[in-house]
Design an enzyme around this catalytic site. Structure first.
Site, PDB file in Angstrom:
ATOM      1  N   MET A   7      90.649  54.728  51.617  1.00 17.22           N
ATOM      2  CA  MET A   7      89.418  54.007  51.247  1.00 17.22           C
ATOM      3  C   MET A   7      88.501  54.965  50.502  1.00 17.22           C
ATOM      4  SD  MET A   7      88.691  51.543  54.557  1.00 17.22           S
ATOM      5  CE  MET A   7      88.153  52.842  55.656  1.00 17.22           C
ATOM      6  N   GLY A   8      88.447  54.788  49.187  1.00 14.18           N
ATOM      7  CA  GLY A   8      87.660  55.645  48.322  1.00 14.18           C
ATOM      8  C   GLY A   8      88.546  56.481  47.423  1.00 14.18           C
ATOM      9  N   LYS A 100      81.060  63.496  57.053  1.00 14.95           N
ATOM     10  CA  LYS A 100      80.253  64.178  58.079  1.00 14.95           C
ATOM     11  C   LYS A 100      79.098  63.318  58.570  1.00 14.95           C
ATOM     12  CE  LYS A 100      79.635  67.176  54.847  1.00 14.95           C
ATOM     13  NZ  LYS A 100      79.849  66.410  53.598  1.00 14.95           N
ATOM     14  N   GLU A 124      88.878  66.605  60.660  1.00 12.97           N
ATOM     15  CA  GLU A 124      88.900  68.038  60.365  1.00 12.97           C
ATOM     16  C   GLU A 124      88.088  68.377  59.126  1.00 12.97           C
ATOM     17  OE1 GLU A 124      89.038  71.573  60.874  1.00 12.97           O
ATOM     18  OE2 GLU A 124      90.730  70.869  62.051  1.00 12.97           O
ATOM     19  N   VAL A 127      83.730  69.095  58.547  1.00 15.75           N
ATOM     20  CA  VAL A 127      82.998  70.362  58.680  1.00 15.75           C
ATOM     21  C   VAL A 127      83.808  71.452  57.991  1.00 15.75           C
ATOM     22  CG1 VAL A 127      82.037  72.079  60.258  1.00 15.75           C
ATOM     23  CG2 VAL A 127      82.053  69.666  60.908  1.00 15.75           C
ATOM     24  N   GLY A 182      78.008  71.530  39.106  1.00 10.73           N
ATOM     25  CA  GLY A 182      78.583  70.495  39.963  1.00 10.73           C
ATOM     26  C   GLY A 182      78.588  70.832  41.439  1.00 10.73           C
ATOM     27  N   LYS A 200      76.807  68.889  60.225  1.00  9.76           N
ATOM     28  CA  LYS A 200      77.983  69.686  60.577  1.00  9.76           C
ATOM     29  C   LYS A 200      77.801  70.420  61.901  1.00  9.76           C
ATOM     30  CE  LYS A 200      79.293  70.308  55.729  1.00  9.76           C
ATOM     31  NZ  LYS A 200      79.343  71.245  54.576  1.00  9.76           N
TER      32      LYS A 200
END
Length: 405
Positions: A7-8, A100, A124, A127, A182, A200
Site C-alpha cells: 500500500m503506497g 513511525k 522495523e 525507527v 531532498g 521514534k
C-alpha cells in the site's frame, strides 16, 4: 507462493517492490516459498512500471483477497493508513509498516488487534530506516534490563548541524541546502521541531519498557532556535550540538523521556555521527553500552528493513512473533520539570544575575555575551531562573541541555 500487497508506491514502496522482484532467488532461499507481489495500492498511474498490471486504486481488492497473507503499508500518515492496517489485521493478514507516526500513535491498539487475530504487526523500518533496532531490542537484548536509550534519530537535523559545524553555515542556509538535496521536506516542521525524533523514541521506549508512550506525553524541543554562535561556542568548549531523543528510568520507576538539542562532549560516542546518519545507544544491565549506526532513511535502506519484516511474517504465517506492549494512560512518564540536567546558558552582557542564580557554573566571556555551563538542576527550576532573568532585563539568548551520555 505467498502473496504480498503493497500500500503506497512512493520512495519506500517502490523500493520494496524493486527488492521483492529483483531479489527473488535470495528471498526464496530465506522463506522456502516465492514472495509474489499481487497488488500495489496507489491513486496514481504507473504505466511504465514492470508491475503495471498489479496496481489498484481500491483498498477492498487487498483486504478481500484471501490469497494475500502479508500487507506492506508505506503510505505514511495515519489517514487512511490506520483504518487500512487495522482492517487487514482483523482479516488475519500480517502487516509490515515503516510508518513511525502510525506506530507511535496506535501501536498498542494495532499490536492487540494483531494478537487477537493471530497475525503479525512488524515495524522495523519505523525507527532508523535501514538500521536494525526493533528486532535487536525485542530479541537479541531481551535478557537485559534496559536502563537507557539515547540517539540521533533524525538525519535531516544531523545534516544541518554538520553544515553549521563544518561549513560555518547558519541554520536557515543549512536547512535550505537540506531541502535542495531532498533530505528535508518543503515543510520541514516534523524534522526541525523534533516531532519525527519524538515518534521514534516513543516507539523504542514502548518496546523497551512494555507500555505505550504517546508523543503528546513527551517533552519535545526542536533545533530552530540554535544559532551559529551556539555551535561555535560549544566547539570551543569541546562539545558538539545534536538533537537527541532520550529515555531512561528514574529512581521511582517512572520514565524520563524527551527530545531536545544537547551539547555532547566530543568524547561521547554519539558526537562523531555526522551527515544524514543516525546513531542509537542502548544501555543494558548485562551488555553495557551497545551502539547501532547507519543511514536512517533512503529508498533502499528503508525498503531493506521492510522486506526483512515481510520475510519474518512469511516465516510466521501460523505463529505470532513475540513483540508486544500494552496500552497506557501516560502516568508512567515523569514530568519534564523533574528531569535533571546541566545547562549551557548564553546571556547578553556581563551576566551578573545569571551567575548569582546559577552559582558554581563554568563561565566563558565571548563577543559581549556570557556563557554559563551550569551544575545539574531540575528543569522546572531552570525554567523559573531563566524567566526571572528575562523579567529583570538580563536577556537569555540560548539555553541548551548538556547531555550526560
Amino acid at each position: 507462493m505467498i502473496s504480498v500487497a503493497i500500500m503506497g508506491h512512493g520512495t519506500v514502496g517502490s523500493g520494496v517492490a524493486e527488492i521483492l522482484t529483483t531479489h527473488k532467488q535470495k528471498l526464496f532461499k530465506a522463506v522456502g516459498e516465492e514472495l509474489y507481489v499481487k497488488h500495489i495500492l496507489d491513486l496514481r498511474e504507473f504505466p511504465d512500471s514492470p508491475l503495471a498490471d498489479r496496481f489498484t486504486k481500491n483498498f477492498e481488492d487487498i483486504v478481500n483477497d484471501i490469497e494475500v497473507r502479508v500487507v506492506v503499508e508505506v503510505m505514511g500518515g495515519t489517514n487512511p493508513a490506520y483504518d487500512f492496517v487495522k482492517r487487514c489485521l482483523q482479516a488475519g493478514k500480517s502487516v509490515v509498516t515503516s510508518n513511525k507516526e502510525l506506530v507511535a500513535k496506535h501501536g498498542a491498539e494495532l499490536l492487540a488487534v494483531a494478537k487477537e487475530n493471530n497475525a503479525n504487526f512488524l515495524f522495523e523500518a519505523s525507527v532508523g530506516g535501514g538500521i536494525p533496532i526493533i528486532r535487536p531490542l525485542s530479541q537479541c537484548l531481551v535478557a537485559n534490563e534496559v536502563d537507557e536509550i539515547a540517539g540521533i534519530l533524525n538525519g535531516t537535523t544531523n545534516f544541518i548541524f554538520g553544515k553549521m559545524i563544518n561549513d560555518n553555515m547558519d541554520f536557515s542556509d543549512a536547512l535550505k541546502l537540506a531541502q535542495d538535496l531532498g533530505y528535508a521536506e518543503r515543510n520541514p516542521e516534523a524534522d526541525i521541531e523534533g516531532h519525527d525524533a519524538c515518534r521514534k523514541i516513543c516507539i523504542l521506549a514502548s518496546l523497551a519498557f512494555g507500555k505505550h508512550i504517546y508523543p503528546d506525553n513527551v517533552y519535545t524541543k526542536g533545533i530552530s532556535e540554535i544559532t551559529l554562535d551556539d555551535v561555535k561556542y560549544a566547539d570551543s568548549l569541546n562539545y558538539v550540538i545534536k538533537l537527541i531523543g532520550d529515555v531512561k528510568k528514574t529512581e521511582d520507576g517512572k520514565l524520563d523521556i524527551l527530545v531536545a538539542p544537547m551539547l555532547l562532549s566530543k568524547d561521547c560516542i554519539l558526537s562523531d555521527i555526522n551527515d544524514v546518519f543516525n546513531g542509537i545507544l542502548v544501555k543494558g544491565d548485562c551488555t553495557g553500552d551497545v551502539m547501532f549506526y547507519g543511514k536512517g532513511a533512503g529508498k533502499l535502506p528503508t525498503a531493506s528493513a521492510v522486506v526483512a519484516d515481510v520475510v519474518d511474517c512469511a516465516k510466521h504465517l501460523k505463529a505470532r512473533k513475540r513483540i508486544f506492549w500494552t496500552d497506557s494512560d501516560g502516568s508512567q512518564v515523569a514530568s519534564y520539570k523533574d528531569s535533571k540536567t546541566a545547562m549551557y546558558i548564553r546571556v547578553a552582557g556581563k551576566g551578573e544575575m545569571a551567575q548569582s542564580l546559577f552559582p558554581d557554573s563554568e563561565i566563558m566571556k565571548a563577543d559581549g555575551n556570557t556563557v554559563l555551563m551550569t551544575q545539574e538542576y531540575k528543569f522546572g527550576e531552570i525554567e523559573e531562573k531563566i524567566a526571572k532573568l528575562n523579567e529583570n532585563g538580563e536577556k537569555v539568548l540560548s539555553a541548551i541541555r548538556i547531555g550526560n551520555l
